[in-house]
Design a protein around this motif. Structure first.
Motif, PDB file in Angstrom:
ATOM      1  N   ASP A   1      -6.801   7.929   7.395  1.00  0.00           N
ATOM      2  CA  ASP A   1      -6.377   8.559   8.761  1.00  0.00           C
ATOM      3  C   ASP A   1      -7.732   8.103   9.667  1.00  0.00           C
ATOM      4  O   ASP A   1      -8.711   8.565   9.800  1.00  0.00           O
TER       5      ASP A   1
ATOM      6  N   PRO B   1       4.953  11.450   5.155  1.00  0.00           N
ATOM      7  CA  PRO B   1       4.134  11.802   4.066  1.00  0.00           C
ATOM      8  C   PRO B   1       4.759  12.315   2.879  1.00  0.00           C
ATOM      9  O   PRO B   1       4.314  11.809   1.780  1.00  0.00           O
TER      10      PRO B   1
ATOM     11  N   MET C   1      -5.600  17.425   4.054  1.00  0.00           N
ATOM     12  CA  MET C   1      -5.200  15.968   3.470  1.00  0.00           C
ATOM     13  C   MET C   1      -6.371  15.276   2.715  1.00  0.00           C
ATOM     14  O   MET C   1      -6.656  14.275   2.324  1.00  0.00           O
TER      15      MET C   1
ATOM     16  N   HIS D   1      -2.234   6.410  10.728  1.00  0.00           N
ATOM     17  CA  HIS D   1      -2.345   6.675   9.209  1.00  0.00           C
ATOM     18  C   HIS D   1      -2.140   5.234   8.463  1.00  0.00           C
ATOM     19  O   HIS D   1      -1.145   4.739   8.222  1.00  0.00           O
TER      20      HIS D   1
ATOM     21  N   GLN E   1       6.219   9.352   1.189  1.00  0.00           N
ATOM     22  CA  GLN E   1       5.279   8.326   0.243  1.00  0.00           C
ATOM     23  C   GLN E   1       4.694   9.212  -0.857  1.00  0.00           C
ATOM     24  O   GLN E   1       4.521   8.590  -2.096  1.00  0.00           O
ATOM     25  N   LYS E   2       4.700  10.374  -0.843  1.00  0.00           N
ATOM     26  CA  LYS E   2       4.622  11.180  -2.274  1.00  0.00           C
ATOM     27  C   LYS E   2       5.446  11.075  -3.209  1.00  0.00           C
ATOM     28  O   LYS E   2       5.302  10.813  -4.365  1.00  0.00           O
TER      29      LYS E   2
ATOM     30  N   ASN F   1      -2.049   3.973   5.664  1.00  0.00           N
ATOM     31  CA  ASN F   1      -1.882   4.173   4.301  1.00  0.00           C
ATOM     32  C   ASN F   1      -1.618   3.137   3.423  1.00  0.00           C
ATOM     33  O   ASN F   1      -0.766   2.114   4.001  1.00  0.00           O
TER      34      ASN F   1
ATOM     35  N   ARG G   1      -2.285  16.891  -1.852  1.00  0.00           N
ATOM     36  CA  ARG G   1      -2.049  15.819  -2.146  1.00  0.00           C
ATOM     37  C   ARG G   1      -2.394  15.568  -3.914  1.00  0.00           C
ATOM     38  O   ARG G   1      -1.892  14.386  -4.146  1.00  0.00           O
TER      39      ARG G   1
ATOM     40  N   LYS H   1      -4.742   7.329   1.637  1.00  0.00           N
ATOM     41  CA  LYS H   1      -4.490   7.622   2.792  1.00  0.00           C
ATOM     42  C   LYS H   1      -5.714   7.175   3.455  1.00  0.00           C
ATOM     43  O   LYS H   1      -6.751   7.409   2.940  1.00  0.00           O
TER      44      LYS H   1
END
Ligand code: FAD
Ligand code: 2HG
Ligand code: ZN
Length: 473
Positions: free
Chosen positions: A348, A335, A75, A388, A338-339, A390, A33, A346
């Motif tokens: 979780d 994921p 993560m 998740h 989103q990055k 997020n 991340r 995040k």
């Protein structure tokens, strides 16, 4: 902090291919991340349990801290070293052999550095299934997956990594070895130590080998991507499938319109197989180990009833394995999308399955109230209660400014999770990110017992310091 140089002895144990230093260590010193970066005297890359044990003994004698690492896809920063002078990363990557596949006993014995996708492939070559499945399966390794008790997409049917493990070989923090590679379905012989290391995130020892459970291969599948009007409808759809044939549901995943929008915008080679974008989506994946199980008929009849009830407004049924993979890609690229879309925070988290719609609604509202313009991106494993939760940064806001609010955001989500009887970490673990939360949520006798176990097995505190428990100087 200035680094000490690596004491002699390691090179003798590991040989030239077993030791990395300098710039060669880069990929091992930061997390996926980009939250953490640390330093190390060296990356140790042992090729056998004996080499792991010898390295650990040397570290214990010299007071060198050890950061065990698998695929480095954590993560929560669990495999990233800190900024301290005397520490090493110990990578399991070279220990990647399959030692035995036994289709009579339905077990597979492997080294800890075996990549999950390879394990799945080897099982398939033997006409069997290793069912653990997650987006990082091309990189994550069996030792890391067991150490985090990974969940992923198939928990709803097969359980978490813990349920897929029968025996373990573990190198303890003093270098001694627990030889527990037993392949028994029943083994009540004192404390089930093997389960202590599953989910311990490398803080109690290093998993070097594991006996995994195999299952019959899937001979029939049926998969659909559904548009749903709201979160309750998505959950109602899950209940319909469960009621129709619980054993057929291999995965049931939820995605929001916002997350799907990010995937469609930032990932190349994907397309939405529905007439128009929706606010909520459910991915249902059915599988059976026998041909002629009638899964397509089951899928169609349940979806028909859900359409009539207004729980589904549109659905795309995979007509081929390629279409099935294309639907899964829309889910698994969340994921990465989103990055690419900027900074995100995040959470979780898990709640009882019945509380998932409330979690999504209430946590989204709490996040929006905290940071106007921020975009909730809830997605994940609806069928087992793990979402998740997020949050994507507001468009136009500086990433640093947004990330400075990370803990406020996680606190806001966690307040909802706590009210709904959930957990602050469902499948990713505690790592370095959530050590404060562990103490806060699991204080009292539970935390004290965890501390006592850590002190008993790792009295010098050399195994993954700063992970699960806060770092001490
Ligand atoms: P690492 O990241 O290297 O390490 C994880 C932890 O285990 C660290 O604490 C490390 O010290 C310890 N460790 C590693 N190997 C050993 C060993 N041999 N012995 C002792 N300790 C060890 N997770 C899920 O649960 N479900 C998902 O669906 C999921 N999807 C993901 C998708 C993406 C794109 C990414 C990047 C990550 C995802 N993850 C998911 C998180 C991650 O993949 C899992 O936590 C995985 O189990 C980590 O495996 P790894 O080999 O990369 O371990
Ligand atoms: C997944 O389910 C992973 O895709 C990653 O657990 C979740 O990016 C995330 O927050
Ligand atoms: Zn997940």
């Amino acid at each position: 902090m200035p680094l000490d140089s690596l004491p002699p002895g390691f090179a003798d144990i590991l040989g030239p291919s077993g030791l990395l230093t300098g710039a060669d260590m880069d990929a091992y010193l930061a997390d996926w991340r980009g939250l953490y970066r640390g330093q190390a005297m060296a990356v140790l890359r042992p090729g056998s349990t004996e080499e792991v044990a010898a390295c650990v003994k040397l570290c214990a004698a010299q007071g060198i801290r050890i950061y065990p690492q698998g695929g480095n896809t954590s993560m929560v920063g669990g495999a990233t070293p800190q900024d301290a002078p005397r520490q090493v990363v110990l990578s399991l990557a070279r220990m990647n052999r399959v030692l035995d596949v036994d289709v009579a006993d339905m077990t597979m014995t492997v080294e800890a550095g075996l990549v999950l996708a390879t394990a799945q492939g080897v099982a398939a070559e033997h006409g069997a299934l290793f069912p653990l499945s997650l987006g990082a399966e091309g990189t994550a390794m069996i030792g890391g997956l067991l150490s985090t008790n990974a969940g992923g997409n198939t928990t709803v049917r097969y359980g978490n990594a813990r349920e897929l493990m029968l025996g373990l070989e573990v190198v303890l923090p003093d270098g001694s070895v627990i030889e527990g590679l037993r392949r028994l379905r029943k083994d009540n012989t004192g404390y089930a130590l093997r389960h202590l290391f599953v989910g311990a995130e490398g803080t109690l020892g290093i998993i070097t080998k594991a006996v995994l459970r195999l299952f019959p291969a899937a001979r029939e599948t049926a998969t659909a991507l559904c548009a749903c009007p709201d979160e309750d409808s998505a959950l109602a759809l899950f209940r319909r499938f469960r009621a129709a044939d619980e054993g057929a549901v291999r995965a049931f995943e939820y995605m929001s319109g916002t997350g799907m929008g990010l995937v469609l915008r930032h990932i190349e080679g994907v397309a939405l197989p529905l007439a128009e974008e929706a606010a909520h989506y459910a991915l249902v994946d059915l599988s059976a180990s026998r041909e002629g199980a009638g899964l397509r008929g089951l899928l169609e009849s349940v979806l028909e009833a859900a359409l009539e009830a207004g729980e589904v407004t549109d659905a795309a049924l995979a007509e081929s394995e390629a279409q099935r993979q294309a639907i899964w890609k829309l889910r698994e690229e969340h994921p990465e999308a989103q990055k690419r879309a900027g900074a995100s925070v995040k959470s979780d988290v898990s709640v009882p399955v019945s509380a998932v719609p409330a979690l999504i609604r209430e946590a989204s509202a709490a996040c929006r109230a905290l940071i106007p313009g921020a975009r909730p991106v809830p997605f994940g494993h609806m069928g087992d209660g793990n979402i998740h939760m997020n949050l994507q940064q507001p468009e136009g806001m500086a990433a640093d400014e947004f990330l400075a609010r990370s803990h406020d955001i996680m606190d806001a989500v966690n307040a909802v999770v706590r009210r709904l009887g959930g957990s602050f970490s469902a499948e990713h673990g505690v790592g370095r990110l959530k050590t404060g939360m562990l103490e806060e949520w699991r204080g009292g006798a539970e935390y004290a017992a965890m501390r006592a176990i850590k002190a008993a097995l790792d009295p010098r505190g050399i195994m993954n310091p700063g992970v699960v428990f806060p770092a001490t100087p």
